[in-house]
Write a protein that holds these residues in place. Structure first.
Motif, PDB file in Angstrom:
ATOM      1  N   ALA A  43      51.939  11.004  15.454  1.00  0.00           N
ATOM      2  CA  ALA A  43      52.507  10.682  14.618  1.00  0.00           C
ATOM      3  C   ALA A  43      52.803  12.800  13.596  1.00  0.00           C
ATOM      4  O   ALA A  43      53.774  12.871  12.649  1.00  0.00           O
ATOM      5  N   GLU A  44      52.071  13.296  14.041  1.00  0.00           N
ATOM      6  CA  GLU A  44      52.152  14.369  12.744  1.00  0.00           C
ATOM      7  C   GLU A  44      53.159  15.386  13.122  1.00  0.00           C
ATOM      8  O   GLU A  44      53.444  16.135  12.537  1.00  0.00           O
ATOM      9  N   HIS A  45      53.080  16.080  14.051  1.00  0.00           N
ATOM     10  CA  HIS A  45      54.606  16.068  14.921  1.00  0.00           C
ATOM     11  C   HIS A  45      55.584  15.721  14.827  1.00  0.00           C
ATOM     12  O   HIS A  45      56.530  16.271  13.588  1.00  0.00           O
ATOM     13  N   TYR A  46      55.744  13.746  14.161  1.00  0.00           N
ATOM     14  CA  TYR A  46      57.601  13.855  13.520  1.00  0.00           C
ATOM     15  C   TYR A  46      56.897  13.915  12.560  1.00  0.00           C
ATOM     16  O   TYR A  46      58.488  14.210  11.808  1.00  0.00           O
ATOM     17  N   LEU A  47      55.734  13.736  12.030  1.00  0.00           N
ATOM     18  CA  LEU A  47      56.032  14.118   9.958  1.00  0.00           C
ATOM     19  C   LEU A  47      56.488  14.943   9.737  1.00  0.00           C
ATOM     20  O   LEU A  47      56.516  15.300   8.402  1.00  0.00           O
ATOM     21  N   GLY A  48      56.091  16.319  10.345  1.00  0.00           N
ATOM     22  CA  GLY A  48      56.917  18.012   9.986  1.00  0.00           C
ATOM     23  C   GLY A  48      58.079  17.681   9.977  1.00  0.00           C
ATOM     24  O   GLY A  48      58.920  19.138   9.915  1.00  0.00           O
ATOM     25  N   PHE A  49      57.943  16.569   9.994  1.00  0.00           N
ATOM     26  CA  PHE A  49      60.049  17.272  10.470  1.00  0.00           C
ATOM     27  C   PHE A  49      60.533  15.835  10.221  1.00  0.00           C
ATOM     28  O   PHE A  49      61.871  15.164   9.901  1.00  0.00           O
ATOM     29  N   GLY A  50      60.025  15.303   9.008  1.00  0.00           N
ATOM     30  CA  GLY A  50      60.222  13.990   7.989  1.00  0.00           C
ATOM     31  C   GLY A  50      60.651  11.888   8.912  1.00  0.00           C
ATOM     32  O   GLY A  50      61.008  11.919   8.235  1.00  0.00           O
ATOM     33  N   GLY A  51      59.693  12.400  10.157  1.00  0.00           N
ATOM     34  CA  GLY A  51      59.678  11.486  10.463  1.00  0.00           C
ATOM     35  C   GLY A  51      61.002  11.059  11.482  1.00  0.00           C
ATOM     36  O   GLY A  51      60.877   9.645  11.445  1.00  0.00           O
ATOM     37  N   ILE A  52      61.542  12.130  11.404  1.00  0.00           N
ATOM     38  CA  ILE A  52      62.621  12.256  12.350  1.00  0.00           C
ATOM     39  C   ILE A  52      63.186  12.296  13.540  1.00  0.00           C
ATOM     40  O   ILE A  52      62.841  13.976  14.189  1.00  0.00           O
ATOM     41  N   SER A  53      63.142  11.732  14.686  1.00  0.00           N
ATOM     42  CA  SER A  53      63.308  12.054  15.582  1.00  0.00           C
ATOM     43  C   SER A  53      64.801  12.596  15.698  1.00  0.00           C
ATOM     44  O   SER A  53      65.891  11.937  14.933  1.00  0.00           O
ATOM     45  N   PRO A  54      65.607  13.435  15.942  1.00  0.00           N
ATOM     46  CA  PRO A  54      66.921  14.096  16.697  1.00  0.00           C
ATOM     47  C   PRO A  54      67.379  13.238  17.566  1.00  0.00           C
ATOM     48  O   PRO A  54      67.877  13.120  17.372  1.00  0.00           O
ATOM     49  N   ILE A  55      66.951  12.558  18.030  1.00  0.00           N
ATOM     50  CA  ILE A  55      67.178  12.107  19.786  1.00  0.00           C
ATOM     51  C   ILE A  55      68.095  10.826  19.365  1.00  0.00           C
ATOM     52  O   ILE A  55      69.117  10.845  19.988  1.00  0.00           O
ATOM     53  N   ASN A  56      67.721  10.256  18.060  1.00  0.00           N
ATOM     54  CA  ASN A  56      68.810   9.210  17.874  1.00  0.00           C
ATOM     55  C   ASN A  56      70.416   9.931  17.479  1.00  0.00           C
ATOM     56  O   ASN A  56      71.008   9.420  18.247  1.00  0.00           O
ATOM     57  N   GLN A  57      70.154  11.146  16.131  1.00  0.00           N
ATOM     58  CA  GLN A  57      71.303  10.574  15.966  1.00  0.00           C
ATOM     59  C   GLN A  57      72.220  11.857  17.347  1.00  0.00           C
ATOM     60  O   GLN A  57      73.580  11.395  17.527  1.00  0.00           O
ATOM     61  N   GLN A  58      71.393  12.274  17.928  1.00  0.00           N
ATOM     62  CA  GLN A  58      72.406  12.838  19.292  1.00  0.00           C
ATOM     63  C   GLN A  58      72.451  11.653  20.151  1.00  0.00           C
ATOM     64  O   GLN A  58      74.394  12.142  20.819  1.00  0.00           O
TER      65      GLN A  58
END
Length: 304
Positions: A43-58
């Motif tokens: 979860a900390e990995h994701y939270l380091g990016f604002g909790g946003i995975s780039p996959i959905n926008q892609q």
């Protein structure tokens, strides 16, 4: 492509804000007995990016890129987060879709990269339709190879080193799950990309993003260990096992691997994923227009 009246992009899914992160990860590991502490670390990995995975926008970008190239509507659903595949299929039924091609955002054989998508299709299918037909693996298709080769060219240009060593990466899996064609398909795809670039010489296929107990053997070497030992003046990491920038790409490669390279003074660039490259977009239409897909065998994509 007259035998399909829609296309469903079926993907992994990812969180789109801090409050999504733990529920998303719980969906991913449900039934696998993964310790809470491990989930908190990821979860900390994701939270380091604002909790946003780039996959959905892609995936939204891919839908937008595909729509004008096809004469059928394009839908999108996920395994682990909104929009869930089952919700999308209900909408497809309401829209009158009868038979849809399913394009999984994973190019290669394997359980989680292929077999599990068949399981997803079975789970989200409705008794009164639409019929969902999974399109075949595509890591060796010319459109995928051309797109990946272009991404490597772009990385080589950024690096300013035409002779950089190519280090192809894909998600590691437990050796117990590595039966079948996963590794052999990745090796073939990497060779085709290297050939498309007109390069001779050696290249490497390494692994990333392993998880699970350390006593359980997974495919090796890990990309960070490989960077510490590689005999090269510069490196381009090529995330051939991914079609878009998952968190495993932006964290494990752009953060961890990049830090390793900086620590040892190794010039490194990361090639982009195929994303919405025109050749890749064109390939999806070609798959839809091709022969009726034959489901791959358990030997190719073993059950676990």
């Amino acid at each position: 492509m007259g035998h399909y009246d829609a296309l469903l992009i079926l993907s992994f899914g990812g969180p789109e804000g801090p409050d999504d992160v733990m529920p998303f990860l719980e969906n991913v590991v449900r039934g696998r007995g993964v310790p809470r502490k491990r989930l908190e670390e990821v979860a900390e990995h994701y939270l380091g990016f604002g909790g946003i995975s780039p996959i959905n926008q892609q995936n939204r970008d891919l839908v937008e890129a595909l729509a004008p190239t096809l004469d059928v509507p394009v839908y999108w659903g996920n395994r682990n987060w909104h929009p869930y595949g089952e919700d999308t299929v209900r909408r497809m039924r309401e829209d009158g879709v009868r038979r849809a091609a399913v394009f999984a955002t994973s190019a290669f054989a394997g359980y989680s990269s292929c077999r599990q998508y068949y399981e997803d299709i079975a789970r989200i299918s409705l008794p009164d339709g639409p019929e969902l037909v999974k399109l075949p693996h595509y890591g060796d298709r010319p459109g995928f190879v051309e797109a990946m080769a272009d991404r490597v060219r772009e990385a080589l240009a950024r690096l300013g080193r035409d002779d950089a060593r190519l280090v192809f990466t894909a998600h590691s899996i437990p050796l117990a799950h590595a039966r079948g064609a996963y590794e052999s398909e990745l090796l073939r795809s990497a060779e085709l990309v290297n050939r498309a670039l007109g390069r001779g010489g050696e290249w490497d296929l390494v692994w990333q993003s392993r998880s699970g107990p350390p006593q359980v053997p997974w495919l090796e070497p890990d990309v960070c260990d490989h960077l510490r030992e590689v005999k090269a003046d510069s490196v381009v990491l090529v995330p051939i096992g991914f079609v878009s920038d998952h968190m495993e790409v932006v964290y494990d490669l752009d953060t961890e691997a990049r830090q390793v390279a900086a620590d040892i003074g190794l010039p490194m660039e990361r090639a982009g994923t195929v994303g919405t490259h025109p050749a890749f977009v064109r390939m999806v239409g070609e798959l839809m227009a091709g022969p009726e897909p034959v489901p791959c065998s358990v030997e190719t994509c073993p059950q676990v």
